[in-house]
Scaffold this motif. Sequence first.
Motif, PDB file in Angstrom:
ATOM      1  N   ASN A  74     -39.192  15.871 -48.745  1.00  0.00           N
ATOM      2  CA  ASN A  74     -40.408  16.251 -48.005  1.00  0.00           C
ATOM      3  C   ASN A  74     -40.776  15.186 -46.977  1.00  0.00           C
ATOM      4  O   ASN A  74     -41.179  15.509 -45.853  1.00  0.00           O
ATOM      5  CB  ASN A  74     -41.574  16.460 -48.980  1.00  0.00           C
ATOM      6  N   ARG A  75     -40.630  13.920 -47.339  1.00  0.00           N
ATOM      7  CA  ARG A  75     -40.924  12.837 -46.392  1.00  0.00           C
ATOM      8  C   ARG A  75     -39.939  12.863 -45.225  1.00  0.00           C
ATOM      9  O   ARG A  75     -40.341  12.745 -44.063  1.00  0.00           O
ATOM     10  CB  ARG A  75     -40.864  11.485 -47.108  1.00  0.00           C
ATOM     11  N   LEU A  76     -38.635  13.018 -45.538  1.00  0.00           N
ATOM     12  CA  LEU A  76     -37.629  13.048 -44.476  1.00  0.00           C
ATOM     13  C   LEU A  76     -37.816  14.261 -43.573  1.00  0.00           C
ATOM     14  O   LEU A  76     -37.605  14.187 -42.353  1.00  0.00           O
ATOM     15  CB  LEU A  76     -36.222  13.049 -45.092  1.00  0.00           C
ATOM     16  N   ASP A  77     -38.222  15.368 -44.180  1.00  0.00           N
ATOM     17  CA  ASP A  77     -38.497  16.587 -43.399  1.00  0.00           C
ATOM     18  C   ASP A  77     -39.682  16.357 -42.470  1.00  0.00           C
ATOM     19  O   ASP A  77     -39.673  16.746 -41.290  1.00  0.00           O
ATOM     20  CB  ASP A  77     -38.772  17.745 -44.364  1.00  0.00           C
ATOM     21  N   GLY A  78     -40.717  15.697 -43.005  1.00  0.00           N
ATOM     22  CA  GLY A  78     -41.899  15.419 -42.195  1.00  0.00           C
ATOM     23  C   GLY A  78     -41.606  14.504 -41.020  1.00  0.00           C
ATOM     24  O   GLY A  78     -42.286  14.571 -39.986  1.00  0.00           O
ATOM     25  N   LEU A  79     -40.574  13.662 -41.158  1.00  0.00           N
ATOM     26  CA  LEU A  79     -40.177  12.767 -40.070  1.00  0.00           C
ATOM     27  C   LEU A  79     -39.219  13.430 -39.093  1.00  0.00           C
ATOM     28  O   LEU A  79     -38.799  12.814 -38.103  1.00  0.00           O
ATOM     29  CB  LEU A  79     -39.513  11.507 -40.652  1.00  0.00           C
ATOM     30  N   GLY A  80     -38.865  14.674 -39.396  1.00  0.00           N
ATOM     31  CA  GLY A  80     -37.971  15.406 -38.504  1.00  0.00           C
ATOM     32  C   GLY A  80     -36.512  15.006 -38.627  1.00  0.00           C
ATOM     33  O   GLY A  80     -35.718  15.235 -37.707  1.00  0.00           O
ATOM     34  N   LEU A  81     -36.142  14.429 -39.779  1.00  0.00           N
ATOM     35  CA  LEU A  81     -34.774  13.936 -39.948  1.00  0.00           C
ATOM     36  C   LEU A  81     -33.852  14.944 -40.618  1.00  0.00           C
ATOM     37  O   LEU A  81     -32.623  14.858 -40.480  1.00  0.00           O
ATOM     38  CB  LEU A  81     -34.781  12.648 -40.775  1.00  0.00           C
ATOM     39  N   SER A  97     -29.461  19.562 -44.351  1.00  0.00           N
ATOM     40  CA  SER A  97     -28.631  18.985 -43.286  1.00  0.00           C
ATOM     41  C   SER A  97     -29.484  18.075 -42.409  1.00  0.00           C
ATOM     42  O   SER A  97     -30.716  18.145 -42.417  1.00  0.00           O
ATOM     43  CB  SER A  97     -27.989  20.090 -42.441  1.00  0.00           C
ATOM     44  N   LEU A  98     -28.808  17.190 -41.677  1.00  0.00           N
ATOM     45  CA  LEU A  98     -29.506  16.289 -40.771  1.00  0.00           C
ATOM     46  C   LEU A  98     -29.787  16.972 -39.440  1.00  0.00           C
ATOM     47  O   LEU A  98     -28.958  17.740 -38.936  1.00  0.00           O
ATOM     48  CB  LEU A  98     -28.663  15.039 -40.513  1.00  0.00           C
ATOM     49  N   THR A  99     -30.937  16.702 -38.896  1.00  0.00           N
ATOM     50  CA  THR A  99     -31.216  17.129 -37.527  1.00  0.00           C
ATOM     51  C   THR A  99     -30.535  16.142 -36.573  1.00  0.00           C
ATOM     52  O   THR A  99     -29.951  15.141 -36.995  1.00  0.00           O
ATOM     53  CB  THR A  99     -32.727  17.125 -37.260  1.00  0.00           C
TER      54      THR A  99
END
Length: 310
Positions: A74-81, A97-99
Amino acid sequence: MKNEGVSTAIEAVRKFNRFYTKHIGVVNERWQGSSFSLVETRVLFEIANSESPTATEIADRLGLKKSNLSQILNRLDGLGLIERSALDKDGRHKIVSLTETGRTEFEELNRMASNQVAEILSGLTPAGQTKLIDSMASIENMLGERSPEIIRQVVIRQPEPGDYGWVISANGTLYADEYNWDISYEELVVGIVADFIKTFDPKKEKCWIVELGGENVGCVFLVKETDQIAKLRLLIVDAKARGLGLGKHLVDRCTNFARQAGYKKITLWTQSHLLAARGIYKTAGYLLVRSDPGNKFGHDMVSETWELEL
Protein backbone atom coordinates in the motif's frame (compact mmCIF):
# COMPACT_ATOMS: atom_id res chain seq x y z
CA MET A 1 30.33 -29.86 28.34
CA LYS A 2 27.56 -30.24 25.79
CA ASN A 3 25.66 -27.21 27.11
CA GLU A 4 28.86 -25.16 27.16
CA GLY A 5 29.54 -26.07 23.53
CA VAL A 6 26.02 -25.13 22.46
CA SER A 7 26.16 -21.83 24.37
CA THR A 8 29.50 -20.98 22.75
CA ALA A 9 28.11 -21.72 19.29
CA ILE A 10 24.99 -19.62 19.93
CA GLU A 11 27.03 -16.65 21.10
CA ALA A 12 29.35 -16.98 18.08
CA VAL A 13 26.38 -16.85 15.69
CA ARG A 14 24.83 -13.88 17.50
CA LYS A 15 28.17 -12.06 17.50
CA PHE A 16 28.50 -12.58 13.75
CA ASN A 17 24.93 -11.35 13.20
CA ARG A 18 25.66 -8.15 15.13
CA PHE A 19 28.88 -7.60 13.19
CA TYR A 20 27.31 -8.25 9.78
CA THR A 21 24.15 -6.21 10.26
CA LYS A 22 26.24 -3.27 11.42
CA HIS A 23 28.72 -3.74 8.57
CA ILE A 24 26.07 -3.53 5.84
CA GLY A 25 23.95 -0.92 7.58
CA VAL A 26 20.87 -3.05 8.29
CA VAL A 27 20.43 -1.49 11.72
CA ASN A 28 19.78 1.87 10.08
CA GLU A 29 16.10 2.73 9.74
CA ARG A 30 16.49 3.51 6.05
CA TRP A 31 18.44 1.45 3.52
CA GLN A 32 21.60 3.18 2.24
CA GLY A 33 20.24 6.57 3.23
CA SER A 34 17.21 6.20 0.93
CA SER A 35 13.58 6.67 1.94
CA PHE A 36 13.03 2.88 2.00
CA SER A 37 13.51 0.30 4.72
CA LEU A 38 15.46 -2.89 4.04
CA VAL A 39 12.23 -4.90 3.87
CA GLU A 40 10.71 -2.48 1.36
CA THR A 41 13.84 -2.72 -0.73
CA ARG A 42 13.62 -6.53 -0.68
CA VAL A 43 10.01 -6.34 -1.81
CA LEU A 44 10.96 -4.07 -4.71
CA PHE A 45 13.74 -6.52 -5.63
CA GLU A 46 11.31 -9.47 -5.71
CA ILE A 47 8.85 -7.57 -7.88
CA ALA A 48 11.58 -6.43 -10.27
CA ASN A 49 13.12 -9.88 -10.62
CA SER A 50 10.01 -12.04 -10.83
CA GLU A 51 7.66 -12.66 -13.71
CA SER A 52 4.16 -11.46 -12.79
CA PRO A 53 4.38 -12.25 -9.05
CA THR A 54 1.32 -12.23 -6.81
CA ALA A 55 1.34 -10.83 -3.28
CA THR A 56 1.12 -14.37 -1.90
CA GLU A 57 4.21 -15.46 -3.85
CA ILE A 58 6.19 -12.43 -2.66
CA ALA A 59 5.20 -13.06 0.97
CA ASP A 60 6.23 -16.73 0.71
CA ARG A 61 9.63 -15.93 -0.82
CA LEU A 62 10.46 -13.34 1.82
CA GLY A 63 8.87 -15.13 4.77
CA LEU A 64 6.58 -12.15 5.47
CA LYS A 65 3.13 -12.16 6.99
CA LYS A 66 0.54 -11.22 4.39
CA SER A 67 -0.73 -8.39 6.59
CA ASN A 68 2.78 -6.89 6.79
CA LEU A 69 3.30 -7.23 3.06
CA SER A 70 -0.07 -5.60 2.41
CA GLN A 71 1.03 -2.52 4.38
CA ILE A 72 4.26 -2.32 2.40
CA LEU A 73 2.49 -2.70 -0.94
CA ASN A 74 0.00 0.00 0.00
CA ARG A 75 2.86 2.40 0.78
CA LEU A 76 4.67 1.58 -2.48
CA ASP A 77 1.40 1.96 -4.38
CA GLY A 78 0.82 5.34 -2.74
CA LEU A 79 4.26 6.45 -3.93
CA GLY A 80 3.41 5.43 -7.47
CA LEU A 81 6.08 2.73 -7.59
CA ILE A 82 3.89 -0.33 -8.19
CA GLU A 83 0.59 -1.25 -9.79
CA ARG A 84 -1.69 -4.19 -9.13
CA SER A 85 -3.89 -5.91 -11.69
CA ALA A 86 -6.40 -8.72 -11.24
CA LEU A 87 -5.17 -12.23 -12.02
CA ASP A 88 -8.57 -13.95 -11.81
CA LYS A 89 -12.16 -12.96 -12.50
CA ASP A 90 -13.13 -12.30 -8.90
CA GLY A 91 -10.03 -10.18 -8.32
CA ARG A 92 -8.92 -12.04 -5.21
CA HIS A 93 -5.41 -12.55 -6.59
CA LYS A 94 -3.50 -9.67 -8.13
CA ILE A 95 -0.28 -9.43 -10.07
CA VAL A 96 2.19 -6.86 -8.73
CA SER A 97 4.48 -4.98 -11.11
CA LEU A 98 6.69 -1.90 -11.08
CA THR A 99 5.59 1.30 -12.73
CA GLU A 100 8.08 3.25 -14.83
CA THR A 101 8.79 5.38 -11.76
CA GLY A 102 9.19 2.25 -9.65
CA ARG A 103 11.62 0.75 -12.15
CA THR A 104 13.75 3.91 -12.06
CA GLU A 105 13.72 3.93 -8.24
CA PHE A 106 14.64 0.26 -8.07
CA GLU A 107 17.55 0.66 -10.49
CA GLU A 108 18.95 3.44 -8.29
CA LEU A 109 18.61 1.29 -5.17
CA ASN A 110 20.22 -1.62 -7.01
CA ARG A 111 23.12 0.60 -8.08
CA MET A 112 23.64 1.78 -4.48
CA ALA A 113 23.65 -1.80 -3.19
CA SER A 114 26.18 -2.89 -5.84
CA ASN A 115 28.42 0.05 -5.00
CA GLN A 116 28.31 -0.90 -1.31
CA VAL A 117 29.38 -4.47 -2.06
CA ALA A 118 32.10 -3.24 -4.44
CA GLU A 119 33.46 -1.05 -1.64
CA ILE A 120 33.54 -3.99 0.77
CA LEU A 121 35.32 -6.20 -1.76
CA SER A 122 37.84 -3.49 -2.68
CA GLY A 123 39.41 -3.85 0.76
CA LEU A 124 40.22 -7.52 0.12
CA THR A 125 42.82 -9.22 -2.04
CA PRO A 126 41.55 -11.46 -4.90
CA ALA A 127 42.26 -14.48 -2.67
CA GLY A 128 40.37 -12.83 0.17
CA GLN A 129 37.40 -12.15 -2.08
CA THR A 130 37.32 -15.79 -3.15
CA LYS A 131 37.48 -16.96 0.47
CA LEU A 132 34.66 -14.59 1.45
CA ILE A 133 32.43 -15.80 -1.39
CA ASP A 134 33.17 -19.45 -0.58
CA SER A 135 32.33 -18.83 3.09
CA MET A 136 29.03 -17.21 2.13
CA ALA A 137 28.24 -20.17 -0.09
CA SER A 138 28.99 -22.48 2.83
CA ILE A 139 26.55 -20.62 5.09
CA GLU A 140 23.89 -20.71 2.39
CA ASN A 141 24.41 -24.45 1.86
CA MET A 142 24.19 -25.21 5.58
CA LEU A 143 21.15 -23.09 6.37
CA GLY A 144 19.28 -23.23 3.08
CA GLU A 145 17.44 -26.04 1.37
CA ARG A 146 19.64 -28.79 -0.04
CA SER A 147 19.33 -28.74 -3.81
CA PRO A 148 18.97 -32.26 -5.29
CA GLU A 149 21.15 -31.02 -8.13
CA ILE A 150 23.99 -30.27 -5.70
CA ILE A 151 23.66 -33.69 -4.06
CA ARG A 152 23.88 -35.39 -7.46
CA GLN A 153 27.21 -33.66 -8.10
CA VAL A 154 28.85 -35.35 -5.09
CA VAL A 155 31.22 -38.23 -5.90
CA ILE A 156 33.09 -40.24 -3.22
CA ARG A 157 35.95 -42.27 -4.70
CA GLN A 158 39.37 -43.80 -4.16
CA PRO A 159 42.41 -41.53 -4.63
CA GLU A 160 43.89 -40.96 -8.06
CA PRO A 161 47.29 -39.52 -9.13
CA GLY A 162 47.61 -35.99 -7.71
CA ASP A 163 45.04 -36.52 -4.94
CA TYR A 164 47.60 -37.08 -2.18
CA GLY A 165 49.25 -33.77 -3.02
CA TRP A 166 45.83 -32.14 -2.82
CA VAL A 167 45.23 -33.69 0.61
CA ILE A 168 48.40 -32.10 1.95
CA SER A 169 47.69 -28.72 0.38
CA ALA A 170 44.01 -28.68 1.37
CA ASN A 171 44.72 -29.61 5.00
CA GLY A 172 47.48 -27.03 5.33
CA THR A 173 45.41 -24.28 3.73
CA LEU A 174 42.18 -25.04 5.59
CA TYR A 175 43.68 -25.07 9.09
CA ALA A 176 45.89 -22.07 8.39
CA ASP A 177 42.94 -20.04 7.07
CA GLU A 178 40.34 -21.08 9.63
CA TYR A 179 42.45 -21.59 12.78
CA ASN A 180 45.77 -19.89 11.99
CA TRP A 181 47.74 -23.12 12.54
CA ASP A 182 51.39 -22.87 11.55
CA ILE A 183 53.45 -24.93 9.09
CA SER A 184 54.07 -27.66 11.66
CA TYR A 185 50.57 -29.01 11.00
CA GLU A 186 51.26 -29.32 7.27
CA GLU A 187 54.52 -31.09 8.18
CA LEU A 188 52.47 -33.59 10.21
CA VAL A 189 50.10 -34.17 7.28
CA VAL A 190 53.03 -34.78 4.92
CA GLY A 191 54.27 -37.52 7.24
CA ILE A 192 50.85 -39.15 7.56
CA VAL A 193 50.30 -39.22 3.80
CA ALA A 194 53.85 -40.44 3.08
CA ASP A 195 53.51 -43.31 5.56
CA PHE A 196 50.13 -44.26 4.11
CA ILE A 197 51.56 -44.46 0.59
CA LYS A 198 54.68 -46.42 1.62
CA THR A 199 52.96 -49.06 3.77
CA PHE A 200 49.47 -49.10 2.22
CA ASP A 201 47.55 -52.33 2.96
CA PRO A 202 44.37 -52.36 0.81
CA LYS A 203 42.74 -55.00 3.00
CA LYS A 204 43.14 -52.93 6.17
CA GLU A 205 43.41 -49.29 5.03
CA LYS A 206 41.40 -46.83 2.94
CA CYS A 207 41.40 -43.26 1.71
CA TRP A 208 38.28 -41.61 0.32
CA ILE A 209 38.25 -38.42 -1.76
CA VAL A 210 35.08 -36.34 -2.10
CA GLU A 211 34.35 -34.42 -5.30
CA LEU A 212 31.67 -31.78 -5.79
CA GLY A 213 31.10 -30.71 -9.37
CA GLY A 214 34.44 -32.27 -10.37
CA GLU A 215 36.42 -30.42 -7.66
CA ASN A 216 38.01 -32.09 -4.64
CA VAL A 217 36.27 -30.87 -1.47
CA GLY A 218 36.94 -33.49 1.19
CA CYS A 219 38.81 -36.58 2.34
CA VAL A 220 39.34 -39.06 5.15
CA PHE A 221 41.86 -41.82 5.88
CA LEU A 222 41.47 -45.03 7.86
CA VAL A 223 44.91 -46.47 8.68
CA LYS A 224 46.20 -49.50 10.55
CA GLU A 225 47.36 -48.81 14.10
CA THR A 226 47.55 -52.48 15.17
CA ASP A 227 45.91 -55.66 13.94
CA GLN A 228 42.94 -54.86 16.21
CA ILE A 229 42.88 -51.05 16.15
CA ALA A 230 42.34 -48.66 13.22
CA LYS A 231 42.95 -44.91 13.25
CA LEU A 232 40.75 -42.31 11.56
CA ARG A 233 42.86 -39.44 10.18
CA LEU A 234 42.74 -36.23 8.13
CA LEU A 235 38.98 -35.78 7.93
CA ILE A 236 38.25 -32.49 6.17
CA VAL A 237 35.36 -30.99 4.21
CA ASP A 238 35.89 -27.73 2.34
CA ALA A 239 33.71 -24.78 3.38
CA LYS A 240 31.87 -24.77 0.06
CA ALA A 241 30.67 -28.34 0.62
CA ARG A 242 29.66 -28.17 4.28
CA GLY A 243 26.09 -28.70 5.33
CA LEU A 244 25.59 -31.66 3.00
CA GLY A 245 26.33 -34.31 5.63
CA LEU A 246 29.60 -35.31 3.95
CA GLY A 247 31.63 -35.41 7.18
CA LYS A 248 29.18 -37.81 8.79
CA HIS A 249 29.08 -39.93 5.63
CA LEU A 250 32.88 -40.23 5.53
CA VAL A 251 33.05 -41.24 9.20
CA ASP A 252 30.33 -43.85 8.60
CA ARG A 253 32.34 -45.25 5.68
CA CYS A 254 35.34 -45.62 7.94
CA THR A 255 33.24 -47.46 10.53
CA ASN A 256 31.75 -49.87 7.99
CA PHE A 257 35.12 -50.64 6.40
CA ALA A 258 36.79 -51.14 9.81
CA ARG A 259 34.19 -53.74 10.76
CA GLN A 260 34.64 -55.56 7.45
CA ALA A 261 38.44 -55.49 7.92
CA GLY A 262 38.15 -57.17 11.30
CA TYR A 263 39.13 -54.26 13.55
CA LYS A 264 37.81 -54.16 17.12
CA LYS A 265 38.27 -50.43 17.71
CA ILE A 266 38.78 -47.12 15.89
CA THR A 267 40.72 -44.33 17.55
CA LEU A 268 41.24 -40.74 16.46
CA TRP A 269 43.04 -37.59 17.56
CA THR A 270 41.50 -34.12 17.40
CA GLN A 271 41.40 -30.77 19.23
CA SER A 272 38.77 -29.62 21.72
CA HIS A 273 37.88 -26.45 19.79
CA LEU A 274 37.03 -28.30 16.56
CA LEU A 275 33.37 -28.40 17.54
CA ALA A 276 31.89 -29.53 14.22
CA ALA A 277 34.21 -32.53 13.98
CA ARG A 278 33.65 -33.44 17.64
CA GLY A 279 29.91 -33.35 17.03
CA ILE A 280 30.24 -35.80 14.14
CA TYR A 281 32.37 -38.18 16.22
CA LYS A 282 30.00 -38.06 19.18
CA THR A 283 26.98 -38.74 16.94
CA ALA A 284 28.82 -41.73 15.43
CA GLY A 285 29.26 -43.21 18.91
CA TYR A 286 32.84 -42.21 19.68
CA LEU A 287 33.74 -41.57 23.32
CA LEU A 288 36.30 -39.06 24.59
CA VAL A 289 38.93 -41.06 26.50
CA ARG A 290 41.79 -38.60 26.98
CA SER A 291 42.50 -34.84 27.01
CA ASP A 292 46.00 -33.36 26.91
CA PRO A 293 46.57 -29.58 27.18
CA GLY A 294 49.65 -28.35 25.35
CA ASN A 295 51.05 -26.20 22.56
CA LYS A 296 50.35 -27.47 19.06
CA PHE A 297 50.72 -25.84 15.67
CA GLY A 298 51.60 -22.49 17.21
CA HIS A 299 48.76 -22.32 19.76
CA ASP A 300 47.83 -23.48 23.25
CA MET A 301 45.06 -26.05 22.82
CA VAL A 302 43.66 -29.26 24.24
CA SER A 303 44.37 -32.40 22.24
CA GLU A 304 41.77 -35.16 22.54
CA THR A 305 41.71 -38.90 21.90
CA TRP A 306 38.36 -40.46 20.97
CA GLU A 307 37.55 -44.16 20.57
CA LEU A 308 34.78 -46.24 19.01
CA GLU A 309 34.34 -49.84 20.09
CA LEU A 310 33.31 -52.05 17.18
